[in-house]
Design a protein around this motif. Structure first.
Motif, mmCIF file in Angstrom:
data_model
loop_
_atom_site.group_PDB
_atom_site.id
_atom_site.type_symbol
_atom_site.label_atom_id
_atom_site.label_comp_id
_atom_site.label_asym_id
_atom_site.label_seq_id
_atom_site.Cartn_x
_atom_site.Cartn_y
_atom_site.Cartn_z
ATOM 1 N N SER A 154 4.719 -3.298 144.037
ATOM 2 C CA SER A 154 4.722 -4.610 144.668
ATOM 3 C C SER A 154 5.143 -5.613 143.607
ATOM 4 O O SER A 154 4.481 -5.739 142.565
ATOM 5 N N LEU A 155 6.241 -6.325 143.858
ATOM 6 C CA LEU A 155 6.829 -7.202 142.851
ATOM 7 C C LEU A 155 6.841 -8.644 143.329
ATOM 8 O O LEU A 155 7.177 -8.926 144.492
ATOM 9 N N ASP A 156 6.493 -9.558 142.428
ATOM 10 C CA ASP A 156 6.749 -10.987 142.628
ATOM 11 C C ASP A 156 8.081 -11.243 141.939
ATOM 12 O O ASP A 156 8.158 -11.253 140.706
ATOM 13 N N TYR A 157 9.142 -11.452 142.744
ATOM 14 C CA TYR A 157 10.501 -11.439 142.212
ATOM 15 C C TYR A 157 11.207 -12.764 142.453
ATOM 16 O O TYR A 157 11.073 -13.379 143.515
ATOM 17 N N GLU A 158 11.969 -13.195 141.453
ATOM 18 C CA GLU A 158 12.772 -14.411 141.551
ATOM 19 C C GLU A 158 14.249 -14.027 141.597
ATOM 20 O O GLU A 158 14.761 -13.404 140.670
ATOM 21 N N ASP A 159 14.931 -14.407 142.679
ATOM 22 C CA ASP A 159 16.331 -14.019 142.806
ATOM 23 C C ASP A 159 17.235 -14.945 141.992
ATOM 24 O O ASP A 159 16.758 -15.880 141.327
ATOM 25 N N SER A 160 18.535 -14.721 142.044
ATOM 26 C CA SER A 160 19.476 -15.469 141.214
ATOM 27 C C SER A 160 19.555 -16.943 141.595
ATOM 28 O O SER A 160 20.019 -17.769 140.806
ATOM 29 N N ASP A 161 19.079 -17.294 142.798
ATOM 30 C CA ASP A 161 19.060 -18.693 143.225
ATOM 31 C C ASP A 161 17.742 -19.386 142.899
ATOM 32 O O ASP A 161 17.542 -20.547 143.263
ATOM 33 N N ARG A 192 16.596 -7.029 138.819
ATOM 34 C CA ARG A 192 16.676 -7.406 137.409
ATOM 35 C C ARG A 192 15.270 -7.576 136.861
ATOM 36 O O ARG A 192 14.506 -8.437 137.319
ATOM 37 N N VAL A 193 14.898 -6.760 135.890
ATOM 38 C CA VAL A 193 13.505 -6.684 135.436
ATOM 39 C C VAL A 193 13.035 -8.014 134.847
ATOM 40 O O VAL A 193 11.865 -8.386 135.003
ATOM 41 N N SER A 194 13.908 -8.774 134.182
ATOM 42 C CA SER A 194 13.498 -10.034 133.577
ATOM 43 C C SER A 194 13.084 -11.068 134.613
ATOM 44 O O SER A 194 12.427 -12.059 134.288
ATOM 45 N N ARG A 195 13.453 -10.862 135.890
ATOM 46 C CA ARG A 195 13.094 -11.808 136.947
ATOM 47 C C ARG A 195 11.823 -11.410 137.681
ATOM 48 O O ARG A 195 11.449 -12.053 138.663
ATOM 49 N N VAL A 196 11.179 -10.334 137.249
ATOM 50 C CA VAL A 196 9.915 -9.917 137.854
ATOM 51 C C VAL A 196 8.783 -10.682 137.179
ATOM 52 O O VAL A 196 8.594 -10.603 135.965
ATOM 53 N N HIS A 197 8.015 -11.438 137.965
ATOM 54 C CA HIS A 197 6.913 -12.244 137.434
ATOM 55 C C HIS A 197 5.571 -11.511 137.498
ATOM 56 O O HIS A 197 4.646 -11.842 136.769
ATOM 57 N N GLU A 198 5.470 -10.545 138.392
ATOM 58 C CA GLU A 198 4.230 -9.776 138.525
ATOM 59 C C GLU A 198 4.558 -8.424 139.119
ATOM 60 O O GLU A 198 5.423 -8.313 139.999
ATOM 61 N N CYS A 199 3.883 -7.398 138.626
ATOM 62 C CA CYS A 199 4.109 -6.034 139.129
ATOM 63 C C CYS A 199 2.766 -5.354 139.367
ATOM 64 O O CYS A 199 1.914 -5.326 138.472
ATOM 65 N N THR A 200 2.576 -4.831 140.569
ATOM 66 C CA THR A 200 1.375 -4.064 140.902
ATOM 67 C C THR A 200 1.802 -2.670 141.325
ATOM 68 O O THR A 200 2.657 -2.518 142.216
ATOM 69 N N VAL A 201 1.233 -1.665 140.678
ATOM 70 C CA VAL A 201 1.501 -0.275 141.053
ATOM 71 C C VAL A 201 0.610 0.067 142.235
ATOM 72 O O VAL A 201 -0.611 -0.027 142.155
ATOM 73 N N LEU A 202 1.229 0.447 143.352
ATOM 74 C CA LEU A 202 0.496 0.709 144.593
ATOM 75 C C LEU A 202 0.090 2.176 144.692
ATOM 76 O O LEU A 202 0.703 3.043 144.059
ATOM 77 N N PRO A 203 -0.929 2.482 145.495
ATOM 78 C CA PRO A 203 -1.320 3.894 145.688
ATOM 79 C C PRO A 203 -0.272 4.696 146.453
ATOM 80 O O PRO A 203 -0.208 5.918 146.312
ATOM 81 N N ALA A 204 0.544 4.029 147.264
ATOM 82 C CA ALA A 204 1.506 4.750 148.112
ATOM 83 C C ALA A 204 2.528 5.488 147.264
ATOM 84 O O ALA A 204 3.086 4.919 146.320
#
Length: 313
Positions: A154-161, A192-204
């Motif tokens: 689960s990613l909190d992601y910021e796109d190019s815009d 793009r990994v540098s634009r990921v603000h938060e990452c949660t590893v899910l059980p799925a």
């Protein structure tokens, strides 16, 4: 577990026949006292290793001794597969790569050690492009961990815009392209990994499509990016001293010349006006946009905003 550690100690000492106990302890993730106990155990087993006390002392091994098994753990094997020091460090595997190389040197002996030293003297591998250093990727180890564990992310992601959103992805692999890390997902798509603000590893579990091939997926994604249309053509006039610099830095934006050409006139292609302004504004007064008017207006607006930002209060 102790047997693994003892073998690792032997191989590290083969690479460096004399090492300080604190250094070995840090490499093995144990205390100095544990290292000294392990040295005593190896010595009792007939392996020519001993502790030398006093200034300049350390843990020593007779140079003639040789064990022929490198015995890499999972992290060391992964670090070795990455190969490049900075990239391994960003994955959190920098120490593992160094240890893997030392173990291989230890198992290979003096000839391998000499060949590696010679290679390092004559060849440098720098993965960063000119005029730009690598991006900060603090969440890369977490993403890599989820990938290795075969879990969705689960990613909190910021796109190019600049728009941020929460998305759930199925990770398929990581790619380092010109110093920039990308996560390939199962669609396939690029994150793009540098634009990921938060990452949660899910059980799925991360279930990839049947027959999914990372190399083929990356090749398609790369071709899609490189073939992305840049319909906006911009003509710029460059001051003579800066012509070579502009052509080098903006090489991938150079458009085929049409009509009469001039050494200081450069034709460039961009995806749109914001793309052009972001690429050209940093050159300051070294270049002037000649055409089209929309880009000239946007450059002036951006420049006025910068002047206002630094105006005296």
């Amino acid at each position: 577990m102790r047997a693994d550690r003892l073998l690792s100690l032997v191989l590290l000492l083969q690479a460096r026949p004399s090492s300080a106990a604190p250094e070995l302890a840090a490499r093995l993730g144990v205390s100095v006292r544990t290292v000294l106990r392990d040295v005593a155990a190896l010595s009792s087993a007939g392996i020519p290793v001993y502790a030398e006390r006093g200034r300049g002392g350390g843990i020593r091994m007779l140079p003639a001794y040789r064990a022929g098994l490198a015995h890499l753990n999972a992290a060391e094997g992964t670090g070795l597969a990455v190969g490049q020091s900075r990239l391994a460090g960003e994955l959190g595997l920098g120490d593992a790569l160094d240890t893997a190389i030392e173990k291989i040197i230890g198992a290979g002996g003096q000839a391998l050690r000499g060949g590696l030293a010679q290679g390092r003297r004559h060849v440098i591998v720098d993965v960063d492009p000119w005029m730009r250093s690598g991006e900060a990727v603090p969440l890369l180890p977490a993403i890599h961990d989820g990938l290795l564990r075969g879990r969705c992310l689960s990613l909190d992601y910021e796109d190019s815009d600049g728009a941020r959103s929460r998305r759930t992805v199925t990770p398929a692999g990581l790619v380092a392209k010109a110093g920039i890390w990308y996560l390939v997902t199962s669609e396939p798509a690029l994150v793009r990994v540098s634009r990921v603000h938060e990452c949660t590893v899910l059980p799925a579990p991360a279930v990839l499509p049947t027959g999914f091939d990372l190399d083929a997926a990356w090749a398609r994604l790369r071709d899609r990016v490189e073939a992305r249309p840049r319909p906006l053509t911009v003509l710029v006039s460059v001051s003579p001293p800066a012509v070579a610099l502009v052509r080098r830095v903006l090489a991938r934006h150079l458009a085929p010349a049409s009509g009469a050409s001039s050494s200081h006139l450069v034709r460039l292609s961009f995806a749109g006006v914001p793309h052009a302004v972001g690429s050209l504004l940093g050159f300051g007064a070294q270049l002037t946009v000649v055409d089209p008017p929309a880009v000239r207006t946007a450059m002036r607006t951006a420049a006025e905003a910068v002047v206002a930002l630094y105006a005296d209060p």
